[in-house]
Design a protein around this motif. Sequence first.
Motif, PDB file in Angstrom:
ATOM      1  N   THR A  15       7.683   8.948  -9.402  1.00  0.00           N
ATOM      2  CA  THR A  15       8.599   8.134  -8.610  1.00  0.00           C
ATOM      3  C   THR A  15      10.002   8.710  -8.709  1.00  0.00           C
ATOM      4  OG1 THR A  15       9.041   6.648 -10.462  1.00  0.00           O
ATOM      5  CG2 THR A  15       7.263   6.007  -8.945  1.00  0.00           C
ATOM      6  N   SER A  16      10.880   8.215  -7.850  1.00  0.00           N
ATOM      7  CA  SER A  16      12.284   8.611  -7.898  1.00  0.00           C
ATOM      8  C   SER A  16      12.918   7.975  -9.145  1.00  0.00           C
ATOM      9  CB  SER A  16      12.993   8.127  -6.630  1.00  0.00           C
ATOM     10  OG  SER A  16      13.108   6.723  -6.645  1.00  0.00           O
ATOM     11  N   ASP A  18      15.006   5.743  -9.383  1.00  0.00           N
ATOM     12  CA  ASP A  18      15.118   4.291  -9.246  1.00  0.00           C
ATOM     13  C   ASP A  18      13.767   3.619  -9.006  1.00  0.00           C
ATOM     14  OD1 ASP A  18      14.953   5.384  -6.707  1.00  0.00           O
ATOM     15  OD2 ASP A  18      16.454   4.075  -5.820  1.00  0.00           O
ATOM     16  N   LYS A  20      11.264   4.315  -6.836  1.00  0.00           N
ATOM     17  CA  LYS A  20      10.670   4.302  -5.499  1.00  0.00           C
ATOM     18  C   LYS A  20       9.617   5.407  -5.382  1.00  0.00           C
ATOM     19  CE  LYS A  20      14.660   2.332  -3.212  1.00  0.00           C
ATOM     20  NZ  LYS A  20      15.684   2.514  -2.188  1.00  0.00           N
TER      21      LYS A  20
END
Length: 117
Positions: A15-16, A18, A20
């Motif tokens: 994931t990113s 943050d 996402k």
Amino acid sequence: MSRHFPDDARLLPWTSPDGKPCYLLDGSGTGYVSRLADRVEAEQMSSAGEFIVEARRLLVGRAWTPGEIHLLAADLNDHLVRVHRVSRSRGARLRLLIDGPDEDGGDEEGEGAPPVA
């Protein structure tokens, strides 16, 4: 205004920063990021398999502390999240190979790829 990913966008196994989801838009499957994602998926699946053995050993022993059970539950959740992401990514790619993309850009259940922020 939101954009949607193409049908052949690959859900990556990370994931990113943050939290996402990350997608690879190049559907060829032969590039550096695709090969890296394949290796990460293989490592995640192997790690989950090893953890199953460790969790089973702890549970069979029936000599655990509440802290050990809490840690086990947290670790099991982490592995389950990773394995679920891999299965979603591989399932989507397999459906695309077998069925081809839907005309509306979504899958059979009406769910397209998530919008780009």
